[in-house]
Design a protein around this motif. Sequence first.
Motif, PDB file in Angstrom:
ATOM      1  N   SER A 219       0.832  -1.199   0.000  1.00 45.21           N
ATOM      2  CA  SER A 219       0.000   0.000   0.000  1.00 45.21           C
ATOM      3  C   SER A 219       0.870   1.254   0.000  1.00 45.21           C
ATOM      4  O   SER A 219       2.103   1.190   0.022  1.00 45.21           O
ATOM      5  CB  SER A 219      -0.918   0.012   1.224  1.00 45.21           C
ATOM      6  N   ARG A 220       0.225   2.413   0.042  1.00 42.91           N
ATOM      7  CA  ARG A 220       0.952   3.683   0.097  1.00 42.91           C
ATOM      8  C   ARG A 220       1.705   3.859   1.408  1.00 42.91           C
ATOM      9  O   ARG A 220       2.553   4.733   1.529  1.00 42.91           O
ATOM     10  CB  ARG A 220      -0.028   4.846  -0.091  1.00 42.91           C
ATOM     11  N   PHE A 221       1.393   3.031   2.373  1.00 36.11           N
ATOM     12  CA  PHE A 221       2.054   3.133   3.670  1.00 36.11           C
ATOM     13  C   PHE A 221       3.212   2.143   3.824  1.00 36.11           C
ATOM     14  O   PHE A 221       3.705   1.930   4.920  1.00 36.11           O
ATOM     15  CB  PHE A 221       1.023   2.909   4.787  1.00 36.11           C
ATOM     16  N   HIS A 222       3.640   1.543   2.710  1.00 34.86           N
ATOM     17  CA  HIS A 222       4.695   0.523   2.786  1.00 34.86           C
ATOM     18  C   HIS A 222       6.000   1.075   3.360  1.00 34.86           C
ATOM     19  O   HIS A 222       6.759   0.343   3.994  1.00 34.86           O
ATOM     20  CB  HIS A 222       4.968  -0.056   1.395  1.00 34.86           C
ATOM     21  N   ILE A 223       6.230   2.367   3.172  1.00 31.95           N
ATOM     22  CA  ILE A 223       7.481   2.957   3.653  1.00 31.95           C
ATOM     23  C   ILE A 223       7.578   2.892   5.176  1.00 31.95           C
ATOM     24  O   ILE A 223       8.672   2.901   5.744  1.00 31.95           O
ATOM     25  CB  ILE A 223       7.606   4.414   3.156  1.00 31.95           C
ATOM     26  N   LEU A 224       6.418   2.787   5.850  1.00 34.44           N
ATOM     27  CA  LEU A 224       6.418   2.668   7.308  1.00 34.44           C
ATOM     28  C   LEU A 224       7.139   1.406   7.759  1.00 34.44           C
ATOM     29  O   LEU A 224       7.826   1.408   8.777  1.00 34.44           O
ATOM     30  CB  LEU A 224       4.980   2.675   7.840  1.00 34.44           C
ATOM     31  N   PHE A 225       6.966   0.306   7.007  1.00 35.91           N
ATOM     32  CA  PHE A 225       7.623  -0.947   7.377  1.00 35.91           C
ATOM     33  C   PHE A 225       9.134  -0.807   7.267  1.00 35.91           C
ATOM     34  O   PHE A 225       9.885  -1.311   8.114  1.00 35.91           O
ATOM     35  CB  PHE A 225       7.128  -2.085   6.478  1.00 35.91           C
ATOM     36  N   ILE A 226       9.579  -0.123   6.208  1.00 30.79           N
ATOM     37  CA  ILE A 226      11.011   0.088   6.050  1.00 30.79           C
ATOM     38  C   ILE A 226      11.538   0.958   7.181  1.00 30.79           C
ATOM     39  O   ILE A 226      12.606   0.696   7.745  1.00 30.79           O
ATOM     40  CB  ILE A 226      11.300   0.731   4.680  1.00 30.79           C
ATOM     41  N   MET A 227      10.792   1.980   7.532  1.00 25.82           N
ATOM     42  CA  MET A 227      11.196   2.872   8.619  1.00 25.82           C
ATOM     43  C   MET A 227      11.296   2.124   9.950  1.00 25.82           C
ATOM     44  O   MET A 227      12.258   2.289  10.710  1.00 25.82           O
ATOM     45  CB  MET A 227      10.195   4.022   8.731  1.00 25.82           C
ATOM     46  N   LEU A 228      10.323   1.267  10.219  1.00 26.84           N
ATOM     47  CA  LEU A 228      10.339   0.496  11.465  1.00 26.84           C
ATOM     48  C   LEU A 228      11.511  -0.475  11.502  1.00 26.84           C
ATOM     49  O   LEU A 228      12.135  -0.671  12.556  1.00 26.84           O
ATOM     50  CB  LEU A 228       9.011  -0.258  11.630  1.00 26.84           C
ATOM     51  N   ARG A 229      11.838  -1.087  10.345  1.00 27.17           N
ATOM     52  CA  ARG A 229      12.975  -2.002  10.311  1.00 27.17           C
ATOM     53  C   ARG A 229      14.290  -1.248  10.523  1.00 27.17           C
ATOM     54  O   ARG A 229      15.210  -1.761  11.154  1.00 27.17           O
ATOM     55  CB  ARG A 229      13.020  -2.766   8.986  1.00 27.17           C
ATOM     56  N   LYS A 230      14.363  -0.034   9.981  1.00 27.01           N
ATOM     57  CA  LYS A 230      15.559   0.777  10.192  1.00 27.01           C
ATOM     58  C   LYS A 230      15.730   1.104  11.672  1.00 27.01           C
ATOM     59  O   LYS A 230      16.837   1.051  12.216  1.00 27.01           O
ATOM     60  CB  LYS A 230      15.469   2.070   9.373  1.00 27.01           C
ATOM     61  N   ILE A 231      14.621   1.427  12.332  1.00 23.10           N
ATOM     62  CA  ILE A 231      14.666   1.728  13.760  1.00 23.10           C
ATOM     63  C   ILE A 231      15.081   0.487  14.551  1.00 23.10           C
ATOM     64  O   ILE A 231      15.908   0.548  15.462  1.00 23.10           O
ATOM     65  CB  ILE A 231      13.296   2.255  14.245  1.00 23.10           C
ATOM     66  N   GLU A 232      14.497  -0.667  14.168  1.00 23.18           N
ATOM     67  CA  GLU A 232      14.830  -1.929  14.834  1.00 23.18           C
ATOM     68  C   GLU A 232      16.307  -2.265  14.660  1.00 23.18           C
ATOM     69  O   GLU A 232      16.988  -2.642  15.612  1.00 23.18           O
ATOM     70  CB  GLU A 232      13.969  -3.055  14.261  1.00 23.18           C
ATOM     71  N   ARG A 233      16.834  -2.103  13.435  1.00 25.50           N
ATOM     72  CA  ARG A 233      18.241  -2.388  13.174  1.00 25.50           C
ATOM     73  C   ARG A 233      19.141  -1.434  13.976  1.00 25.50           C
ATOM     74  O   ARG A 233      20.154  -1.841  14.546  1.00 25.50           O
ATOM     75  CB  ARG A 233      18.526  -2.254  11.672  1.00 25.50           C
ATOM     76  N   GLY A 234      18.735  -0.156  14.052  1.00 26.30           N
ATOM     77  CA  GLY A 234      19.505   0.817  14.819  1.00 26.30           C
ATOM     78  C   GLY A 234      19.551   0.473  16.294  1.00 26.30           C
ATOM     79  O   GLY A 234      20.603   0.587  16.948  1.00 26.30           O
ATOM     80  N   ALA A 235      18.421   0.004  16.832  1.00 26.69           N
ATOM     81  CA  ALA A 235      18.362  -0.374  18.246  1.00 26.69           C
ATOM     82  C   ALA A 235      19.256  -1.580  18.524  1.00 26.69           C
ATOM     83  O   ALA A 235      19.952  -1.631  19.541  1.00 26.69           O
ATOM     84  CB  ALA A 235      16.922  -0.674  18.638  1.00 26.69           C
ATOM     85  N   LYS A 236      19.272  -2.554  17.607  1.00 25.97           N
ATOM     86  CA  LYS A 236      20.121  -3.737  17.781  1.00 25.97           C
ATOM     87  C   LYS A 236      21.595  -3.341  17.746  1.00 25.97           C
ATOM     88  O   LYS A 236      22.405  -3.837  18.498  1.00 25.97           O
ATOM     89  CB  LYS A 236      19.817  -4.763  16.696  1.00 25.97           C
ATOM     90  N   TRP A 237      21.927  -2.413  16.828  1.00 26.56           N
ATOM     91  CA  TRP A 237      23.315  -1.982  16.713  1.00 26.56           C
ATOM     92  C   TRP A 237      23.782  -1.304  17.997  1.00 26.56           C
ATOM     93  O   TRP A 237      24.900  -1.506  18.450  1.00 26.56           O
ATOM     94  CB  TRP A 237      23.438  -1.015  15.538  1.00 26.56           C
ATOM     95  N   LEU A 238      22.896  -0.498  18.594  1.00 32.29           N
ATOM     96  CA  LEU A 238      23.253   0.168  19.854  1.00 32.29           C
ATOM     97  C   LEU A 238      23.467  -0.847  20.977  1.00 32.29           C
ATOM     98  O   LEU A 238      24.374  -0.689  21.799  1.00 32.29           O
ATOM     99  CB  LEU A 238      22.157   1.160  20.241  1.00 32.29           C
ATOM    100  N   ARG A 239      22.662  -1.909  20.991  1.00 29.61           N
ATOM    101  CA  ARG A 239      22.827  -2.943  22.021  1.00 29.61           C
ATOM    102  C   ARG A 239      24.139  -3.676  21.828  1.00 29.61           C
ATOM    103  O   ARG A 239      24.807  -4.045  22.795  1.00 29.61           O
ATOM    104  CB  ARG A 239      21.648  -3.923  21.978  1.00 29.61           C
ATOM    105  N   TRP A 240      24.511  -3.941  20.551  1.00 26.28           N
ATOM    106  CA  TRP A 240      25.769  -4.640  20.289  1.00 26.28           C
ATOM    107  C   TRP A 240      26.965  -3.816  20.748  1.00 26.28           C
ATOM    108  O   TRP A 240      27.967  -4.347  21.173  1.00 26.28           O
ATOM    109  CB  TRP A 240      25.893  -4.945  18.788  1.00 26.28           C
TER     110      TRP A 240
END
Length: 269
Positions: free
Chosen positions: A247-268
């Motif tokens: 849908s037109r909101f597909h970019i939200l999923f990419i944004m959430l994954r970027k946030i998730e990846r950033g959080a994991k990197w900070l934990r590492w």
Amino acid sequence: MFIALLIMVTLMIVFFIKFQHRIPILMYHRIATVPGDRNSLPPEKFKEQLDYLKKHGYHTITLNDLYNHVTLQVPLPPKPVILTFDDGYEDNFSCALPLLKERDMKATVFPIVHWVGMENKWENFNKQLTQTMNWDHLKQWHAAGMEIGSHTLEHPFLTQCDEVRLEQELRHSKMILQEKLGAAIDFLCYPYGFFDNRATEIAKQCGYRGALAIFANAPLWNHDMYALPRIPISSRQPSWEFALKVSRFHILFIMLRKIERGAKWLRWK
């Protein structure tokens, strides 16, 4: 409370206006039933997704269609979506291709040049062994109106390659594919989704029209043809989530994954 709500609504409107014309690019790997492998989508689920796209008026386009739209303002059909397959598994040919052809749909496959027609032993982390598409399969894929891009020679982490290896992976894979298939190879898919400025610059020098990432390092606010973000489609993909991902909101999923990846990197760290 009212001010907070007003700010939220304003941000949503800005977000919608900014991203409403972005085209979802879906990332598949195997089309097969493989227990425990989130990157292998069962054929019945893939068929269900294609039928959803057809029923709801989506039109599959190629990456060259996207390029021509971005650079030359060539119009696109209503509700465009791009389907991509990483690695070039044999089941992309035997299973996905007939389903695509039945629905007059297009897709792009990214084979790993030195692993064409071989077992997937580059995935040396307990992946189920399976074959990749051979050169004849790739020729038939292209003859059916599908697109082919490069996924490098060996599928390395490009950010860990020196300059010489990096250019070999990008330039030689493109040359070999073009020689073997007699077709232009205009797009690159970064292995594991990892890339850096060196990779994008060499991709441009090698004559690629664009390159695909996943979400890490891929800019969202600005449209970069050499850092196109994609949306992974997993084996556990529920129907309602797939509907949102195209849908037109597909970019939200990419944004959430970027946030998730950033959080994991900070934990590492």
